[in-house]
Scaffold this active site. Structure first.
Site, mmCIF file in Angstrom:
data_model
loop_
_atom_site.group_PDB
_atom_site.id
_atom_site.type_symbol
_atom_site.label_atom_id
_atom_site.label_comp_id
_atom_site.label_asym_id
_atom_site.label_seq_id
_atom_site.Cartn_x
_atom_site.Cartn_y
_atom_site.Cartn_z
ATOM 1 N N GLU A 42 0.884 -1.162 0.056
ATOM 2 C CA GLU A 42 -0.002 -0.121 -0.183
ATOM 3 C C GLU A 42 0.840 1.128 -0.029
ATOM 4 O O GLU A 42 1.954 1.197 0.785
ATOM 5 C CB GLU A 42 -0.810 -0.133 1.138
ATOM 6 C CG GLU A 42 -1.748 1.098 1.498
ATOM 7 C CD GLU A 42 -2.539 1.017 2.935
ATOM 8 O OE1 GLU A 42 -2.146 0.107 3.655
ATOM 9 O OE2 GLU A 42 -3.401 1.710 3.013
ATOM 10 N N LYS A 111 -9.376 2.245 -2.118
ATOM 11 C CA LYS A 111 -9.598 1.618 -0.856
ATOM 12 C C LYS A 111 -11.096 2.289 -0.252
ATOM 13 O O LYS A 111 -11.176 3.441 0.011
ATOM 14 C CB LYS A 111 -8.570 1.985 0.083
ATOM 15 C CG LYS A 111 -8.479 1.334 1.604
ATOM 16 C CD LYS A 111 -7.368 1.711 2.329
ATOM 17 C CE LYS A 111 -7.131 0.908 3.591
ATOM 18 N NZ LYS A 111 -5.803 1.166 4.282
ATOM 19 N N CYS A 144 -5.393 -3.462 2.318
ATOM 20 C CA CYS A 144 -5.302 -3.484 3.767
ATOM 21 C C CYS A 144 -6.570 -3.740 4.463
ATOM 22 O O CYS A 144 -7.045 -4.787 4.401
ATOM 23 C CB CYS A 144 -4.373 -2.333 4.267
ATOM 24 S SG CYS A 144 -3.615 -2.515 5.760
#
Lengths: 265, 265
Positions: A42, A111, A144
């Site tokens: 990330e 995300k 994540c």
């Protein structure tokens, strides 16, 4: 067999050129090792521990082919997935990932579940991950904290994902001696629940006092860790038969998807 | 603190009286050890490896207080959860669990996700588990394979379950050296994802050639194994502060439930 690699690197805040150099070097190393799919962390281009949105903005890139020309040039025959701070056409910041190969960008993902102080900096993505058919498998990208939501991981498996490729930056949490990191246990359970491979690429290198889990792993569709990096920089790499993900049966009368009871949920 | 016990026993097929004796003995032992919640295995009264529905029917019990009078008599101050083959008022067989205390039956639950050959014997339950408020916590009962469905575990946590109590019979599957059983990894991930305690009570004793995982565990709301039994008969027992499950935050800006994006799912 699909050879999946996770390149656990140490991005440096405020050093985009150095980060770019390391990324290209690691893509090349993984390609040389025969990797078909390469996952990077990330926010790999920028580092993570931004003080505020202004600092993130200074290192943000547009979601455009031009931002990743050097990655594309190094990709060889591999699919590459990695994270970057995106400056959108709307002027907003997103914690995003790119999927690309030698022909160019295959897709972007923003995300959708922002972790902690990211909420002070980024705008959450407005769409669930797509499952992209690539020549090395049907791949869904998550970033994540996204992985911790079965509401997201289950549907992408139901939509045909063979591999969930996840750039992550896992801040270090304490865990009992001898245990996998909690995030890895979640990745193993995610794989097992839906018979899907999961590749998580974490980072290393303490940044502004923040240590990381250094938990990069390739997890098989039956939920076991095939390779991991451990402490420091390195590449986790493993061969996975993604075709096994097409058959969700475990025994003559068990089918992980067919056994769902959608009328009850 | 709530003291949670899982009594890993070896039910014997075709020996209901012997099973009843062992169950009562184990409930008493757990009560003596101070247990507030006691979990017994799936199909604890009967054993598991029925050849067919006729054999299961011969050992099935009605979902009635009278079927569990000796459990109720042994419960002391504890809540007891355990599995039995149910013969319904409709004449159908269900793989069920009872929750009870010294005052009587608190609830029944019918397994909604049947595993493998159970489909040839039992009718799947038509309802998701309820969250029952007891004096030792808000408890949702699931049975074995149910736990593998985040579609079931997440909603009970959202509905306020502090503890998922799961009678299980986990047939033994191979696993890499040093790893928890896959079912335990799933239980750990389930606990971690929703900050809920999970207690799984497995069985022991090879039955008609079938060995078991012997994987009974008490898992904390942060996803770690607090106690397990391992090989053979025994009681896993641990103290859990169930009040921590009321607060789903992990940091100032992280909330496991608040961070969901229901508009995307």
């Amino acid at each position: 067999m699909t050879r999946i690699a996770c390149a656990q690197i140490a991005p440096q805040l405020g050093a985009p050129d150095a980060n770019s150099g390391v990324i290209v070097e690691q893509i090349r190393a993984a390609v040389t090792a025969g990797a078909d799919v390469i996952v990077l962390p990330e926010l790999a281009t920028s580092g993570y521990m931004f003080d505020d949105a202004d600092e993130a903005r200074a290192h943000a890139l547009p979601a455009a082919t031009t931002s990743f020309a050097n990655w594309i040039g190094a990709a060889g025959d591999a699919i590459v997935v990695g994270g970057f701070p995106e400056i959108g056409p709307d002027g907003l910041l997103y914690n995003s990932a790119v999927m690309l190969d030698a022909t160019g960008v295959l897709g972007f993902y923003r995300k959708s579940h922002l972790w902690d102080r990211e909420k002070l900096i980024f705008t959450p993505g407005a769409a669930v991950p797509q499952v992209l058919a690539t020549r090395h498998g049907a791949i869904a990208v998550m970033i994540c904290y996204d992985l911790e939501f079965p509401e997201l991981t289950r549907p992408v498996a139901l939509a045909g994902a063979e591999l969930i490729a996840a750039p992550v930056n896992w801040p270090l949490f304490p865990r009992p001696e001898g245990e996998h990191p909690g995030e890895v246990i979640n990745a193993m359970a995610t794989a097992r629940a839906s018979k899907v491979a999961v590749a998580c690429c974490d980072r290393t290198g303490v940044e502004r006092g923040q240590p990381w889990t250094e938990g990069s792993v390739v997890v098989s569709p039956d939920g076991w860790v095939l390779d991991s990096v451990g402490s420091g920089a390195g590449i986790a790499i493993a061969d996975v038969d993604l075709s096994v993900t097409h058959d969700k049966s475990l025994t003559a009368h068990v089918d992980l998807f067919g056994d769902r009871r959608p009328e009850l949920y």
